[in-house]
Design an enzyme around this catalytic site. Structure first.
Site, mmCIF file in Angstrom:
data_model
loop_
_atom_site.group_PDB
_atom_site.id
_atom_site.type_symbol
_atom_site.label_atom_id
_atom_site.label_comp_id
_atom_site.label_asym_id
_atom_site.label_seq_id
_atom_site.Cartn_x
_atom_site.Cartn_y
_atom_site.Cartn_z
ATOM 1 N N PHE A 170 95.345 71.810 20.764
ATOM 2 C CA PHE A 170 95.933 72.117 19.461
ATOM 3 C C PHE A 170 94.666 72.491 18.341
ATOM 4 O O PHE A 170 95.050 72.832 17.220
ATOM 5 C CB PHE A 170 96.543 70.643 18.605
ATOM 6 C CG PHE A 170 95.775 69.702 18.376
ATOM 7 C CD1 PHE A 170 95.281 69.521 16.931
ATOM 8 C CD2 PHE A 170 95.160 68.693 19.136
ATOM 9 C CE1 PHE A 170 94.629 68.475 16.398
ATOM 10 C CE2 PHE A 170 94.289 67.769 18.575
ATOM 11 C CZ PHE A 170 93.995 67.646 17.351
ATOM 12 N N LYS A 171 93.583 72.228 18.652
ATOM 13 C CA LYS A 171 92.413 72.432 17.838
ATOM 14 C C LYS A 171 92.348 73.781 17.457
ATOM 15 O O LYS A 171 91.602 74.430 16.547
ATOM 16 C CB LYS A 171 90.994 71.963 18.563
ATOM 17 C CG LYS A 171 90.969 70.400 18.929
ATOM 18 C CD LYS A 171 91.025 69.685 17.653
ATOM 19 C CE LYS A 171 91.303 67.906 17.881
ATOM 20 N NZ LYS A 171 90.039 67.433 18.222
ATOM 21 N N ASP A 172 92.731 74.753 18.535
ATOM 22 C CA ASP A 172 92.808 76.278 18.446
ATOM 23 C C ASP A 172 93.516 76.780 17.110
ATOM 24 O O ASP A 172 93.318 77.593 16.652
ATOM 25 C CB ASP A 172 93.324 76.734 19.670
ATOM 26 C CG ASP A 172 92.551 76.841 20.997
ATOM 27 O OD1 ASP A 172 91.256 76.906 20.867
ATOM 28 O OD2 ASP A 172 93.010 76.570 21.992
ATOM 29 N N MET A 212 90.972 75.997 14.371
ATOM 30 C CA MET A 212 89.660 76.736 14.492
ATOM 31 C C MET A 212 89.639 78.187 14.635
ATOM 32 O O MET A 212 88.260 78.834 14.426
ATOM 33 C CB MET A 212 88.959 76.138 15.912
ATOM 34 C CG MET A 212 87.694 75.919 16.019
ATOM 35 S SD MET A 212 86.922 74.973 14.710
ATOM 36 C CE MET A 212 87.390 73.318 15.442
ATOM 37 N N THR A 264 87.652 69.525 20.221
ATOM 38 C CA THR A 264 87.138 70.134 19.112
ATOM 39 C C THR A 264 85.856 71.204 19.538
ATOM 40 O O THR A 264 85.856 72.234 18.969
ATOM 41 C CB THR A 264 86.559 69.250 17.885
ATOM 42 O OG1 THR A 264 87.621 68.435 17.535
ATOM 43 C CG2 THR A 264 85.919 69.821 16.875
#
Length: 490
Positions: free
Chosen positions: A127-129, A132, A160
């Site tokens: 989910f960090k994408d 980011m 992350t």
């Protein structure tokens, strides 16, 4: 839109900082975190109009409320460039074609509904994408305007770091120095980061736990002369732009799960550092009809303890468990300060007092009991928060249940979320669990639970066998500063 520090004295005028002023940094000069001077509000008319938008257009509409100093045309170009099917839909070829964050019903029992929102369609399968990739484009945009450089210094408990490195690799004027706890990530997570050979990527494995890495980031960020000289910025969840980018998928999930604005939904969020669920809090404060926000923790249950008792008790490194949902092996939730700021009436003096206790006494107690530090815990329910805890056995059982019942293989953190969500599903209010990552990133536990390997998207079949580039260092601030300086030439 102006931004203030969570530690600015009550009654102080808003700091004259706008979105681009704080974009490249992390902590405010006083050690606090940035928040809008007031939350922008969303109208029913806007929600109705947003139901028809693409993800990129929805991101533009939400971000323009916070990034008022970026021209509309530039912001639209940034979100359009970021949120494309080429970037986000390759992980699940042929599945949910064209949907960046598809929503599916897992369980339907009468008027009780449990749903799963997929957030791992990006290049690093986590989910960090979602934030980011936008952050990388925003950084490049801001740096190009001033022909400047940026040295990103961050910490990761697993996802992350790779999301940041994949977003920043090859970006002009940007270097990434990423800390991770040595030998405390999954083999896939380590390989995903350490196999990058790009000259602007520096991986540092710290002998300790994630909180040691996070403390190093804060210590370096609080050395203002060094931070300025070395042009230090951050992509950790303390970075405001990253948090606000995550707000978008709460709106997307709500709009996909409902047909009109009188309906409410709840979200369960696997949470360690309080960044992901903090975005949900912000969405709720903007007026999104969220009933409850459920924080799901693993055995490192600092947040669960607070939402049950009002006691925020940070664990020491030796008390932090290494679990099978390692991205939540965190015992000091760096984004929690943003919620506490709202909880105590946006009183920066009170926040400074409480987090001084965190640093000197290991926590604070807002339960209102004799000898406690205050009684603000009684207000928590007004913000919709609740919590629950999941253990290794729980996640194994949940992974098996979901695979048997729905033929879906979920990762360990998502399993924590589903386990806790089941405790809070209410009639007439869809419960949306936010997916954390693809199961392939935690194959050791999937193999234990199901007896078979998790499926891997094309291109990731043999990632652990690739050459790896990283250095191992102790949790020493001065050594870390020397390493950064030696590799920047500044």
């Amino acid at each position: 839109m102006h931004y203030v520090s969570t530690r600015a004295g009550k009654g102080a005028a808003p700091a004259p900082q706008q979105f681009c002023d704080i974009l490249l940094g992390g902590l405010a000069p006083d050690g606090g975190l940035y928040l809008p001077a007031e939350y922008p509000q969303v109208t029913g008319e806007e929600l109705n109009a947003w139901r028809k938008l693409s993800y990129a257009s929805l991101a533009y509409e939400i971000l323009r409320k916070f990034a008022t100093d970026i021209p509309d045309a530039d912001l639209m170009a940034l979100t359009t460039r970021t949120y494309t099917s080429d970037v986000y839909c390759n992980a699940r070829a042929g599945e949910d074609a064209g949907e960046i964050t598809p929503l599916r019903v897992l369980e339907q029992d009468g008027d009780k509904t449990l749903m799963l929102q997929a957030l791992s369609n990006g290049p690093t399968l986590a989910f960090k994408d979602m934030a980011m990739q936008l952050l990388g484009n925003l950084f490049e945009y801001a740096l190009a305007k001033s022909n400047a450089e940026l040295n990103i210094f961050g910490a990761t408990s697993g996802d992350t770091g790779s999301a940041a490195e994949y977003a920043m690799r090859g970006k002009k004027g940007i270097r990434v120095f990423m800390l991770s706890p040595h030998k405390k990530m999954s083999a896939f997570q380590s390989a995903q980061m350490f196999s990058l050979q790009d000259p602007n990527i520096f991986n540092i494995a710290v002998e300790g736990v994630f909180d040691d890495c996070q403390d190093l980031v804060k210590a370096v960020s609080n050395d203002l002369p060094f931070k300025g000289r070395q042009k230090i910025g951050t992509v950790n969840s303390i970075n405001w732009a990253r948090v606000v980018a995550q707000v978008v998928y709460y709106f997307r999930g709500y709009l996909a799960a409902t047909t009109d604005n009188t309906q409410k939904v709840s979200f369960t969020v696997p949470s360690g550092n309080f960044g992901n669920i903090c975005a949900g809090h912000i969405a709720r404060m903007m007026g999104l009809p969220i009933d409850r926000l459920i924080a799901a923790t693993n055995e490192n249950d600092v947040l669960d303890e607070f939402f049950r008792t009002g006691v925020y008790r940070v664990r020491k490194s030796a008390e932090t468990y290494h679990t099978s949902s390692p991205s939540m092996d965190i015992s000091k939730a760096s984004n929690f300060e943003r919620f506490i700021y709202d909880l105590v009436g946006r009183d920066g003096d009170r926040v400074r007092e409480l987090f001084h206790k965190v640093e000197t006494q290991g926590g604070f107690d807002l339960s209102g009991k004799p000898g406690s530090d205050g009684d603000e815990f009684k207000l928590v329910s007004e913000y919709g928060f609740a919590s629950g805890k999941s253990t290794h056995k729980d996640r194994l059982d949940t992974i098996r249940d979901v695979a048997d019942d729905y033929d879906i293989t979920i990762d360990t953190h998502t399993a924590d979320g589903i386990k806790v969500a089941r405790q809070y599903v209410a009639p007439g209010v869809p419960m949306i669990v936010l997916e954390t990552a693809l199961a392939a990133k935690f194959n050791e536990t999937i193999l234990d639970a199901l007896g078979v390997d998790a499926a891997r998207p094309p291109g990731f079949e043999n990632i652990e066998s690739l050459p790896q580039k990283f250095v191992v260092m102790p949790p020493d601030v001065e050594q870390m500063k020397a390493y950064i300086a030696a590799n920047t030439g500044l």
